[in-house]
Design a protein around this motif. Structure first.
Motif, mmCIF file in Angstrom:
data_model
loop_
_atom_site.group_PDB
_atom_site.id
_atom_site.type_symbol
_atom_site.label_atom_id
_atom_site.label_comp_id
_atom_site.label_asym_id
_atom_site.label_seq_id
_atom_site.Cartn_x
_atom_site.Cartn_y
_atom_site.Cartn_z
ATOM 1 N N UNK A 96 -16.401 33.174 -7.141
ATOM 2 C CA UNK A 96 -15.099 32.656 -6.730
ATOM 3 C C UNK A 96 -15.008 32.569 -5.209
ATOM 4 N N UNK A 97 -15.422 33.644 -4.551
ATOM 5 C CA UNK A 97 -15.383 33.627 -3.091
ATOM 6 C C UNK A 97 -16.241 32.482 -2.568
ATOM 7 N N UNK A 98 -17.423 32.372 -3.136
ATOM 8 C CA UNK A 98 -18.325 31.297 -2.710
ATOM 9 C C UNK A 98 -17.675 29.932 -2.904
ATOM 10 N N UNK A 99 -17.045 29.747 -4.041
ATOM 11 C CA UNK A 99 -16.381 28.479 -4.316
ATOM 12 C C UNK A 99 -15.286 28.177 -3.298
ATOM 13 N N UNK A 100 -14.526 29.179 -2.975
ATOM 14 C CA UNK A 100 -13.465 28.992 -1.994
ATOM 15 C C UNK A 100 -14.060 28.579 -0.655
ATOM 16 N N UNK A 101 -15.105 29.301 -0.269
ATOM 17 C CA UNK A 101 -15.756 29.033 1.005
ATOM 18 C C UNK A 101 -16.284 27.608 1.084
ATOM 19 N N UNK A 102 -16.736 27.106 -0.061
ATOM 20 C CA UNK A 102 -17.359 25.786 -0.042
ATOM 21 C C UNK A 102 -16.434 24.685 -0.553
ATOM 22 N N UNK A 103 -15.170 25.040 -0.716
ATOM 23 C CA UNK A 103 -14.194 24.030 -1.086
ATOM 24 C C UNK A 103 -14.387 23.431 -2.470
ATOM 25 N N UNK A 104 -15.082 24.121 -3.357
ATOM 26 C CA UNK A 104 -15.138 23.682 -4.758
ATOM 27 C C UNK A 104 -13.796 24.059 -5.384
ATOM 28 N N UNK A 105 -12.962 23.092 -5.613
ATOM 29 C CA UNK A 105 -11.524 23.302 -5.720
ATOM 30 C C UNK A 105 -11.024 24.122 -6.918
ATOM 31 N N UNK A 106 -11.903 24.491 -7.823
ATOM 32 C CA UNK A 106 -11.408 25.070 -9.080
ATOM 33 C C UNK A 106 -10.907 26.513 -8.920
ATOM 34 N N UNK A 116 -7.246 28.916 -8.096
ATOM 35 C CA UNK A 116 -5.789 28.881 -7.928
ATOM 36 C C UNK A 116 -5.425 29.145 -6.477
ATOM 37 N N UNK A 117 -4.330 28.564 -6.087
ATOM 38 C CA UNK A 117 -3.907 28.704 -4.699
ATOM 39 C C UNK A 117 -3.690 30.154 -4.314
ATOM 40 N N UNK A 118 -3.139 30.896 -5.249
ATOM 41 C CA UNK A 118 -2.829 32.291 -4.977
ATOM 42 C C UNK A 118 -4.095 33.075 -4.617
ATOM 43 N N UNK A 119 -5.085 33.001 -5.501
ATOM 44 C CA UNK A 119 -6.360 33.679 -5.245
ATOM 45 C C UNK A 119 -6.948 33.214 -3.916
ATOM 46 N N UNK A 120 -6.912 31.929 -3.756
ATOM 47 C CA UNK A 120 -7.499 31.323 -2.570
ATOM 48 C C UNK A 120 -6.935 31.943 -1.298
ATOM 49 N N UNK A 121 -5.608 32.006 -1.269
ATOM 50 C CA UNK A 121 -4.983 32.527 -0.060
ATOM 51 C C UNK A 121 -5.318 33.990 0.182
ATOM 52 N N UNK A 122 -5.325 34.742 -0.914
ATOM 53 C CA UNK A 122 -5.631 36.164 -0.784
ATOM 54 C C UNK A 122 -7.040 36.332 -0.201
ATOM 55 N N UNK A 123 -7.973 35.593 -0.772
ATOM 56 C CA UNK A 123 -9.359 35.707 -0.321
ATOM 57 C C UNK A 123 -9.516 35.251 1.128
ATOM 58 N N UNK A 124 -8.910 34.109 1.429
ATOM 59 C CA UNK A 124 -8.986 33.591 2.797
ATOM 60 C C UNK A 124 -8.433 34.608 3.793
ATOM 61 N N UNK A 125 -7.371 35.273 3.371
ATOM 62 C CA UNK A 125 -6.744 36.271 4.215
ATOM 63 C C UNK A 125 -7.734 37.405 4.542
ATOM 64 N N UNK A 126 -8.352 37.900 3.495
ATOM 65 C CA UNK A 126 -9.307 39.003 3.670
ATOM 66 C C UNK A 126 -10.490 38.565 4.547
ATOM 67 N N UNK A 127 -10.953 37.342 4.290
ATOM 68 C CA UNK A 127 -12.074 36.826 5.076
ATOM 69 C C UNK A 127 -11.715 36.803 6.551
ATOM 70 N N UNK A 128 -10.508 36.390 6.789
ATOM 71 C CA UNK A 128 -10.049 36.322 8.166
ATOM 72 C C UNK A 128 -9.972 37.726 8.779
ATOM 73 N N UNK A 129 -9.369 38.622 8.028
ATOM 74 C CA UNK A 129 -9.209 39.990 8.524
ATOM 75 C C UNK A 129 -10.538 40.647 8.853
ATOM 76 N N UNK A 130 -11.484 40.455 7.948
ATOM 77 C CA UNK A 130 -12.755 41.147 8.126
ATOM 78 C C UNK A 130 -13.683 40.419 9.082
ATOM 79 N N UNK A 131 -13.349 39.173 9.409
ATOM 80 C CA UNK A 131 -14.238 38.400 10.271
ATOM 81 C C UNK A 131 -15.549 38.076 9.592
ATOM 82 N N UNK A 132 -15.502 37.987 8.298
ATOM 83 C CA UNK A 132 -16.722 37.702 7.544
ATOM 84 C C UNK A 132 -17.333 36.356 7.922
ATOM 85 N N UNK A 133 -18.644 36.339 8.077
ATOM 86 C CA UNK A 133 -19.388 35.099 8.339
ATOM 87 C C UNK A 133 -20.523 35.006 7.327
#
Lengths: 345, 345
Positions: free
Chosen positions: A17-27, A29-46
DNA sequence: CTGAAAGCGCTTACAG
DNA sequence: CTGAAAGCGCTTACAG
């Protein structure tokens, strides 16, 4: 370094799921997406570049091979290449062969030359670059570019006999033609020549252009006014010395590069002849020095950055073309820079 | 592309064995070794770079970040860096920020500047480079190098307030001191100055060196003979004009770079004053033009290649040091190049 | 919309 | 001396 897996754990989702979000494979939900994006931002994950490339098996990276970065033409060509590639979201890995610094000016007679190029191609191949650009230090026929790697390759500032490589070149013929025409229109009929190294493509093409212009204006090239040169100021100095001492009749000197024109300036100045008054002088290249010579030197600008841009464009065009890509030689025109070294005759 | 696995199959051994042979982990019989090596040779097998890096988690790659490759100092510094790294079996990935070409000469006032540098560090970090070198276009205090990536980083041709970065700089003070001393020993007591941009480190250090030399020889700096400049020929021309028109007494002009010296040459020549005879002139940088000016210009050579080599060495030293590595500023001395633009007074 | 699983091409303990 | 197996950090069908 934080990984995909850890992000997934923190978010209570799977790594897919995280990988999909990162690569814009749209399948997702917005809710999950935002939560994950938030964490990615917080942690500075690359994402790990290597892992990604290993999986995807392409790199969006172009390998750039340079004869020698310290040649005057190279930085600008490379700059043009990088400009274009960056705009198109490609990365660049640059390998500097350093041929001139390693082996002097005749490096292409060195036996290790071919080997070094081959090794560089092997490296690029194992890095899995999507394409390769060979940036030559001067125009020549390069016949040592390996073909077995099957990576799209374009040659900058040189060409090859092989039908497998497009190349981007300077239109030396046109440049010399225009420069000669300029002198003729200023009234000069007897034009002396300080040429470059014999056999060199720049030399031959500029010579062709010079002769063609004379011919079109019904003038004749006088072999007694044509001198050899090896691109450095001393050549200009020596040629000019012979020319003056021979007392031959001429009113202008066309030097095949600016450095030799500087040598001509030197001899003339030392002998109390005024450039742009007693004798007109033109150069070629438009190097920094052209503007600083006294009087400033009329010369041909070589649009090196454009050469680089054009090379990069040709490569991407080739990489993305569907059908059989037609390899070609692209000629970039030079621009006349009129300054103060030519007077009306 | 052929893989380890296929090699192993062809040789009837396990992939681990092939891997061990490739990496010189000696626990393999000579017989097997030779057979495998033979097949590898025949097939032209090359290990996949990405896979290897992913596993090993280090890359033996150094990221080189350049303000702008088209600045005159950059290619030579980069050449030095690559020379040293290549000798020590490191690869280089070069990122050309192209600040000057993108944003003109005042780019470091641009807000995106910091962001670009940060992004480059992120990239390098995700590529997992072992170290980073920042190559500045001119010496300055760089305080925007991110520290959170925890990658050994050395600054070339600039420095930072941070204690986390070593840097390699030119000894401008020493260079200006020696150049001034040279003029003094030639008998010049009243030396005019065409300075560089105010606040610029090169300017300030060269000024310090100039003043120190005068002081040591019991001479006084005359503020009336000191002119501002902005590194380009026009500055030299203008300063020289003011100087001559003011009818002040002086016998030599020290220009803070060669380009401004070219401007001084121009004004003097136009006004029938002979450089190296009526007025002595020295420059700084030893650019191509210095040798071609008439008369050739006495100046200070900046050993840029050495700056590059020294930077690379400092980085590898830091990377391989066991204990706490002591960060330092390294100053590279300039060399006086004596030519024909100074006469005895 | 989400996740379990295979696999990219290697290296590296570990067992035999 | 040699090999089976785990794992580096991801992506990508595929199933649910």
């Amino acid at each position: 370094m934080i990984t995909l897996k850890e992000i997934a754990q923190q978010c209570n989702v799977s790594i897919a799921t995280v990988s999909n979000i990162l690569n814009g494979k749209a399948k997702v939900s917005n809710e999950t997406k935002e939560r994950v994006l938030q964490i990615i931002k917080e942690t500075g994950y690359k994402p790990n570049y290597m892992a990604r490339l290993l999986r995807a098996n392409k790199t969006r990276t172009i390998g750039v091979l340079v004869d020698d970065l310290t040649e005057f033409s190279s930085p600008l060509i490379v700059d043009g290449i990088m400009t274009y590639l960056e705009e198109h979201n490609y990365k660049t890995i640059l390998e500097n062969l350093r041929f001139y610094s390693k082996w002097g000016r005749d490096w292409y007679e060195n036996a290790d030359y071919k080997k070094s190029v081959y090794q560089a191609f092997q490296e690029f191949s194992s890095i899995k670059v999507d394409g390769i650009i060979y940036v030559s230090g001067h125009e020549r026929n390069i016949n040592i570019i390996p073909e077995e790697f099957n990576i799209p390759t374009v040659i900058s500032y040189a060409f090859s006999d092989s039908q497998n490589f497009s190349s981007v070149l300077i239109d030396d013929f046109d440049g010399a033609y225009k420069l000669t025409e300029y002198l003729i229109k200023k009234g000069h009929k007897k034009i002396a020549l300080v040429q470059g190294i014999e056999g060199n493509i720049h030399t031959e093409e500029r010579l062709r252009g010079f002769k063609a212009a004379l011919k079109d204006y019904k003038l004749e090239a006088d072999p007694n006014l044509m001198f050899p040169g090896i691109w450095f100021p001393e050549s200009g100095y020596e040629a000019c010395k012979k020319l003056i001492e021979s007392k031959k009749d001429f009113s202008a000197i066309f030097c095949f590069n600016d450095l030799m024109a500087a040598g001509v300036y030197k001899y003339l100045t030392e002998n109390n002849l005024q450039v742009g008054k007693d004798i007109s002088v033109v150069g070629f290249d438009n190097r920094t020095i052209a503007e600083e010579l006294i009087p400033s030197l009329t010369t041909m600008e070589i649009p090196l950055k454009e050469v680089g841009i054009s090379t990069a464009k040709e490569l991407l065009d080739q990489m993305t073309s569907e059908e059989d890509f037609q390899k070609q030689k692209i000629y970039i025109k030079c621009n006349l820079i009129e300054r103060a070294s030519v007077s009306n005759k």
